[in-house]
Design a protein around this motif. Sequence first.
Motif, short mmCIF file in Angstrom:
data_model
loop_
_atom_site.label_atom_id
_atom_site.label_comp_id
_atom_site.label_asym_id
_atom_site.label_seq_id
_atom_site.Cartn_x
_atom_site.Cartn_y
_atom_site.Cartn_z
N LYS A 214 0.83 -1.20 0.00
CA LYS A 214 0.00 0.00 0.00
C LYS A 214 0.87 1.26 0.00
CE LYS A 214 -4.08 -1.83 2.40
NZ LYS A 214 -4.90 -1.73 3.62
N ALA A 216 3.92 1.58 -1.04
CA ALA A 216 4.62 1.71 -2.31
C ALA A 216 3.70 2.30 -3.37
CB ALA A 216 5.17 0.36 -2.74
N LEU A 217 2.47 1.89 -3.40
CA LEU A 217 1.51 2.39 -4.40
C LEU A 217 1.21 3.87 -4.12
CD1 LEU A 217 -0.96 -0.63 -4.72
CD2 LEU A 217 0.64 0.21 -6.45
N LYS A 218 1.08 4.25 -2.86
CA LYS A 218 0.77 5.63 -2.49
C LYS A 218 1.91 6.54 -2.89
CE LYS A 218 -0.75 8.42 1.40
NZ LYS A 218 -1.06 8.45 2.84
N LYS A 219 3.12 6.06 -2.65
CA LYS A 219 4.28 6.87 -3.01
C LYS A 219 4.39 7.04 -4.53
CE LYS A 219 9.26 7.06 -2.28
NZ LYS A 219 10.44 6.41 -1.71
N LYS A 220 4.07 6.00 -5.22
CA LYS A 220 4.15 6.05 -6.67
C LYS A 220 3.11 7.02 -7.25
CE LYS A 220 4.17 3.01 -10.69
NZ LYS A 220 4.01 1.63 -11.17
N SER A 221 1.89 7.01 -6.67
CA SER A 221 0.81 7.88 -7.21
C SER A 221 1.05 9.34 -6.89
CB SER A 221 -0.52 7.42 -6.64
OG SER A 221 -0.51 7.58 -5.24
N SER A 222 1.75 9.65 -5.79
CA SER A 222 2.05 11.05 -5.42
C SER A 222 3.24 11.59 -6.18
CB SER A 222 2.25 11.15 -3.93
OG SER A 222 3.37 10.38 -3.52
#
Length: 222
Positions: A214, A216-222
Amino acid sequence: MAIFSRVRDIFAANMTELLDRAEDPARMIRMIILEMEETLVEVRASAARSIADGKEMRRALTRLEKLQDSWTEKAELALSKDREDLAKQALIERQKAADMADGLREEIDQIDETLKTYEADIAKLQAKLREARSRQNAIANRLESAMTRAKARELLNGERTNDAFSRFESLERRADLAEGQADALGLSGPKSLEEEIAELKSSEKVDAELEAMKAALKKKSS
């Protein structure tokens, strides 16, 4: 039917050939031993009679020797009394006793020779009898060994053995089924403490991996 017709037949007999020609070697060896034993008894009985005859003849010889001495004394007495006629008659009687004694000595010598023959025959018969009994034991051992081997083969290859092994296989299948049923019952039973703790650890690991994904995905989307 007698196997041997006389003692010399026993001495000349080759038991190996007799047994090879026999349809029933065990029965043949029993007959041979029986006839040898009977012959040995007969020879011993004949030897005993000869011994008795010899003893009787020696006693008679002793009496004849004493009789000769008696006639000699009588002849000397007659001569001392100037009765030459009586002395001559006494010497004639002594000569008769001496002739009879000589005949007895010859018969005793013959009996002694006969006894030596009997003694040798008895020794040979006993040796043959020992050989026959040894063969009998060997035949008995061979027959016993053959019967033992036959029983073993019958046991290994017989229907009873096959049936027994079939029953063993059936019992093994029943044991497998019982063990399977026990294992199945164990699968649906309550969990142990160790099993529950192991499941908690596994759940924590999965939760940690989920949170990492989760982030990793949040960091990628920001």
